[in-house]
Structure formats: structure tokens, C-alpha cells
Design an enzyme around this catalytic site. Structure first.
Site, PDB file in Angstrom:
ATOM      1  N   ASP A 162       0.884  -1.158   0.000  1.00 50.20           N
ATOM      2  CA  ASP A 162       0.000   0.000   0.000  1.00 50.20           C
ATOM      3  C   ASP A 162       0.926   1.213   0.000  1.00 50.20           C
ATOM      4  O   ASP A 162       1.447   1.629   1.031  1.00 50.20           O
ATOM      5  CB  ASP A 162      -0.899  -0.003   1.236  1.00 50.20           C
ATOM      6  CG  ASP A 162      -1.902   1.144   1.243  1.00 50.20           C
ATOM      7  OD1 ASP A 162      -1.638   2.166   0.578  1.00 50.20           O
ATOM      8  OD2 ASP A 162      -2.933   1.045   1.939  1.00 50.20           O
ATOM      9  N   HIS A 165       1.082   6.647   0.134  1.00 49.76           N
ATOM     10  CA  HIS A 165       1.839   7.794   0.643  1.00 49.76           C
ATOM     11  C   HIS A 165       3.238   7.882   0.039  1.00 49.76           C
ATOM     12  O   HIS A 165       4.019   8.748   0.451  1.00 49.76           O
ATOM     13  CB  HIS A 165       2.016   7.701   2.158  1.00 49.76           C
ATOM     14  CG  HIS A 165       0.754   7.630   2.933  1.00 49.76           C
ATOM     15  ND1 HIS A 165       0.733   7.352   4.300  1.00 49.76           N
ATOM     16  CD2 HIS A 165      -0.543   7.797   2.579  1.00 49.76           C
ATOM     17  CE1 HIS A 165      -0.522   7.350   4.731  1.00 49.76           C
ATOM     18  NE2 HIS A 165      -1.306   7.611   3.700  1.00 49.76           N
ATOM     19  N   GLN A 188      -5.904  10.932  -4.364  1.00 50.12           N
ATOM     20  CA  GLN A 188      -6.944  11.712  -3.700  1.00 50.12           C
ATOM     21  C   GLN A 188      -6.451  13.141  -3.487  1.00 50.12           C
ATOM     22  O   GLN A 188      -5.262  13.417  -3.580  1.00 50.12           O
ATOM     23  CB  GLN A 188      -7.317  11.012  -2.382  1.00 50.12           C
ATOM     24  CG  GLN A 188      -8.306  11.733  -1.506  1.00 50.12           C
ATOM     25  CD  GLN A 188      -7.621  12.640  -0.488  1.00 50.12           C
ATOM     26  OE1 GLN A 188      -6.424  12.551  -0.242  1.00 50.12           O
ATOM     27  NE2 GLN A 188      -8.384  13.538   0.092  1.00 50.12           N
ATOM     28  N   LYS A 191      -3.165  13.984  -1.658  1.00 51.86           N
ATOM     29  CA  LYS A 191      -1.970  13.188  -1.899  1.00 51.86           C
ATOM     30  C   LYS A 191      -0.875  13.971  -2.603  1.00 51.86           C
ATOM     31  O   LYS A 191      -1.064  15.087  -3.085  1.00 51.86           O
ATOM     32  CB  LYS A 191      -2.333  11.928  -2.696  1.00 51.86           C
ATOM     33  CG  LYS A 191      -3.242  10.957  -1.956  1.00 51.86           C
ATOM     34  CD  LYS A 191      -2.610  10.460  -0.681  1.00 51.86           C
ATOM     35  CE  LYS A 191      -3.392   9.334  -0.021  1.00 51.86           C
ATOM     36  NZ  LYS A 191      -4.712   9.746   0.477  1.00 51.86           N
ATOM     37  N   ARG A 220     -13.388  -7.280 -19.603  1.00 51.40           N
ATOM     38  CA  ARG A 220     -13.260  -7.198 -21.067  1.00 51.40           C
ATOM     39  C   ARG A 220     -11.814  -6.951 -21.482  1.00 51.40           C
ATOM     40  O   ARG A 220     -11.134  -6.101 -20.907  1.00 51.40           O
ATOM     41  CB  ARG A 220     -14.131  -6.071 -21.624  1.00 51.40           C
ATOM     42  CG  ARG A 220     -15.602  -6.241 -21.334  1.00 51.40           C
ATOM     43  CD  ARG A 220     -16.407  -5.051 -21.853  1.00 51.40           C
ATOM     44  NE  ARG A 220     -16.537  -5.061 -23.294  1.00 51.40           N
ATOM     45  CZ  ARG A 220     -17.172  -4.116 -23.991  1.00 51.40           C
ATOM     46  NH1 ARG A 220     -17.712  -3.074 -23.353  1.00 51.40           N
ATOM     47  NH2 ARG A 220     -17.258  -4.199 -25.308  1.00 51.40           N
ATOM     48  N   TYR A 227     -18.507  -7.877 -26.357  1.00 49.72           N
ATOM     49  CA  TYR A 227     -18.873  -8.127 -24.964  1.00 49.72           C
ATOM     50  C   TYR A 227     -18.337  -9.463 -24.451  1.00 49.72           C
ATOM     51  O   TYR A 227     -19.066 -10.289 -23.923  1.00 49.72           O
ATOM     52  CB  TYR A 227     -20.389  -8.020 -24.781  1.00 49.72           C
ATOM     53  CG  TYR A 227     -20.920  -6.683 -25.237  1.00 49.72           C
ATOM     54  CD1 TYR A 227     -20.684  -5.523 -24.513  1.00 49.72           C
ATOM     55  CD2 TYR A 227     -21.618  -6.571 -26.443  1.00 49.72           C
ATOM     56  CE1 TYR A 227     -21.132  -4.298 -24.959  1.00 49.72           C
ATOM     57  CE2 TYR A 227     -22.071  -5.337 -26.896  1.00 49.72           C
ATOM     58  CZ  TYR A 227     -21.819  -4.211 -26.143  1.00 49.72           C
ATOM     59  OH  TYR A 227     -22.256  -2.987 -26.595  1.00 49.72           O
TER      60      TYR A 227
END
Length: 388
Positions: A162, A165, A188, A191, A220, A227
Site C-alpha cells: 500500500d 503515501h 486523492q 496526496k 473485457r 462483450y
């Protein structure tokens, strides 16, 4: 707290920052034949540029950082009944993404110096149900990737970074994308790079990239016209306007990180000199820190006084916030799959309990200020702490 006067109010650079580059990018996207990735080129170009900047073979841009984590978990095949080890001290998205996949986030304690996932605590929680270990590079400070990589090899459990930051950060000269594991970023509004919202994954190989593309596009494949939904997934696609802004933001990142590194060295020294204030530590193997937040602890402070200190800083123009509570101390955590109740989890996370109660942080835009403003900030901070 002392009353606020005009002389006490500080001025910091605004955030987000933008200029002619963002305006040009938005107009460029506007004038395309379409505003989604299948009809334009901004998302494709941003993904390539972001991957190159971080040393990764591939990137996939997403709607936001939480969705980037969800997509990463989907690519790793994680679902109901699986467990993912997460830091106890982190923003709720880290555990929330796991729960949204139907899996169980297992909080592990963090280190008292860097506030990042403690590799020994994580190792103690690995079970046959553990399908991923998710370190968070807290405030841009790397988790101990050497220890976590060894743990991953020893247990066969992959790492998911993660890196919300950690834009541009480096660990022993290696960029996030050069560490060999999937990494998730956020764009965001607050950030280090932002388009208001947005996210991205760095993928270490062709196989994970192709799976991520399918899952982020309702299953897809590229260019599909009939499709062909080849797998489960959702619509996590970034739009062309956001990508055009982020391309401009990426060009500023290197210089802004250099300034933040210099300013944090100054501010950290000044804050550390204040009685009762303990700035976030640094693992020197993290040789480029992105400084998403300027974090400090005030051991022993009460919840009421911490909030009063934050409020007083905000009154003086300082973008200050209380620290995150441990994820298991939130109602949202209890509403999803969980390994135990909060009190039981707290017994194995004493450091997260302490940091969650005594930490506060300043937004990274303070580290773009001039040295005189930072000196004044330290004086204001010292005065307010002394008045507690």
C-alpha cells in the site's frame, strides 16, 4: 491555549497546486474524440509515464486508491475466507479493501519509530489462510521491505504494497516498482500527486498486468467489441481528464520531493527539541522519503488535549490533523469480516494503541514552505504544547 492574533497565523503553499500544464492537459483531453480510455490516449500515456517513473514494467490507472487495493486483491485471487495481514495503524482503506473482497483483514502491530508494519508481528500471524501481507509505507517512510521480502519467501505469502503515501520514494536505491510486488497508489485530493480522486497499480509482470486490465474493465480485454467478459471484475477505469492532470502532476513530483526532504530535516530537528514531542523516526535504508505527512507523537496526551492542540494549530493556519485510530477501533471494521473484537485485537497491538492515541500530523504542503515559515511553525507549535 493562547488566543489567536494576526501575528500567529501562518501562511503555507496551497494544495493542490496547478498551472499551465494542467490547463493544457485538460484542453487536450477535451478536444479528443472521446473522454474515456478506449477513445483517448491520456490514460495510456499516464500509465506508461507513471510506471517508468517508479521502475515498474506496467501500471493500471484506477478510479481511486481504495479501488486500486481492491483490484490488486482481485488480481491476487483473494476472496471470502482468505486472510490478509494489514498494519493496525493505517487509514481504514487498507483494511476496508480487504473486507470489500469478502476476506478478513488481520491487524498486526507496527514499529514505534516508523509507524510501519512490524515484520515480526506479521510473521506471528501467518496461517494457512493468509494470502497476502500488506505493508503501508506510512507517510512515505518505507516499511522494512528486506524483512518482509524474507518473510514472503519463507512462507510463500506474497506482499502487496500500500504505497498511497509513497509516490517517488526509494528503498535502498530501489523505486517502489523495482521491489517485485504489486503496489497501490492514491491520487486523492491531499496526496502528493492528485486529480481530486484517482489511483494506480504498479504490476511486476505481464501476467498480473493482463489480469488487472481485465478486472478493471468489467472483465473485457482491450479492443473488445462483442462483450467478451472473460472474468469477474468491475469498472475501475480512470477517465481521460484525470489522467491529463496527473501527467502534469508527475512532472512536478521530483522537485517537490527534494524540497520536502530538505524542509523535514529542518522541521524535525526543531520539533524534536520541544519537550514531550517525538517526531516519526526514519529507517535510513529508505534513502528517498516522500513525506506525505509530517507526523509526531505526544506520549501521554489525552484525547481532549490532542484535539485542542490540533484545533489551535488549525486556527493559526497550520493544516493539522489527529492521527488515525487503530483500524479495529472503528465501527466500519466491526461491520465487515474480522478475526476478533477490538479489545482482543488491542492486546496484540500495543504500539498501534499508543500511536493511535497520541499521534498528530501536518499536511505535506507545510514542507513546501520557506525556512523562515518553518522556524515560525516550530515556535508556534512549542508555545501551544507548553500551554497544554
Amino acid at each position: 491555549m493562547t488566543p489567536t492574533s494576526g501575528d500567529d497565523v501562518l501562511s503555507f503553499p496551497s494544495w493542490p497546486q496547478h498551472g499551465a500544464e494542467e490547463r493544457a492537459g485538460l484542453l487536450r483531453a477535451l478536444d479528443q474524440k472521446g473522454w474515456w480510455r478506449d477513445a483517448g490516449q491520456e490514460v495510456d500515456l499516464f500509465e506508461r509515464e507513471f510506471a517508468d517513473h517508479h521502475g515498474a514494467p506496467h501500471a493500471i490507472a484506477t478510479t481511486n486508491g481504495t479501488h486500486a487495493l481492491e483490484l490488486a486483491l482481485g488480481v491476487m485471487g483473494i476472496g471470502p475466507g482468505d486472510e490478509v495481514i494489514v498494519p493496525a495503524f493505517t487509514f481504514i482503506s487498507s483494511s476496508l479493501a480487504v473486507q470489500r473482497m469478502g476476506a478478513v483483514p488481520v491487524p498486526a502491530d507496527v514499529r514505534p519509530d516508523t509507524y510501519c508494519l512490524d515484520a515480526d508481528a506479521a510473521a506471528a500471524l501467518v496461517t494457512p489462510r493468509t494470502k497476502a501481507i500488506m505493508p503501508v509505507h506510512m507517510a512515505g517512510q518505507f516499511a522494512d521491505m528486506d524483512a518482509l521480502e524474507k518473510l514472503s519467501v519463507a512462507t510463500g505469502v506474497p506482499v502487496l504494497q500500500d504505497a498511497a503515501h509513497a509516490h517517488g520514494a526509494q528503498w535502498q536505491g530501489r523505486r517502489v516498482g523495482e521491489l517485485g510486488s504489486i503496489a497501490a497508489f492514491s491520487f486523492q485530493n491531499g496526496k502528493l500527486m492528485t486529480a481530486g480522486e484517482g489511483g494506480a497499480l504498479l504490476l511486476p509482470d505481464d501476467e498480473s498486468f493482463h489480469e488487472a486490465f481485465l478486472q478493471h474493465c468489467c472483465g473485457r480485454p482491450p479492443g473488445d467489441r462483442v462483450y467478451r467478459h472473460l472474468t469477474q471484475g468491475s469498472n475501475y477505469r480512470m477517465n481521460e481528464f484525470s489522467a491529463s492532470v496527473l501527467r502534469a502532476q508527475l512532472k512536478r513530483l521530483k522537485d517537490q520531493l527534494r524540497i520536502r526532504e530538505e524542509r523535514w530535516a529542518q522541521l524535525r530537528t526543531a520539533l524534536a527539541a520541544i519537550d514531550g514531542v517525538v517526531p516519526q523516526g526514519r529507517d535510513e535504508r529508505g534513502d528517498l522519503h516522500s513525506h506525505y505527512m509530517a507526523m509526531v507523537r505526544l506520549p501521554g496526551i489525552s484525547a481532549r488535549r490532542r484535539l485542542a492542540l490540533v484545533d489551535a494549530l488549525v486556527e493559526r493556519g497550520v493544516p493539522a490533523f489527529v492521527g488515525f485510530p487503530p483500524v479495529y477501533r472503528t465501527e466500519g471494521f466491526a461491520r465487515g469480516p474480522a478475526p476478533a473484537d477490538a479489545e482482543e485485537l488491542a492486546k496484540s497491538c500495543p504500539v498501534a494503541e499508543e500511536i493511535g492515541s497520541d499521534c498528530l500530523w501536518l499536511h505535506h504542503r507545510v514542507l513546501l514552505a520557506d525556512v523562515t515559515t518553518l522556524d515560525r511553525l516550530a515556535e508556534v507549535f512549542s508555545g501551544l504544547v507548553g500551554a497544554l
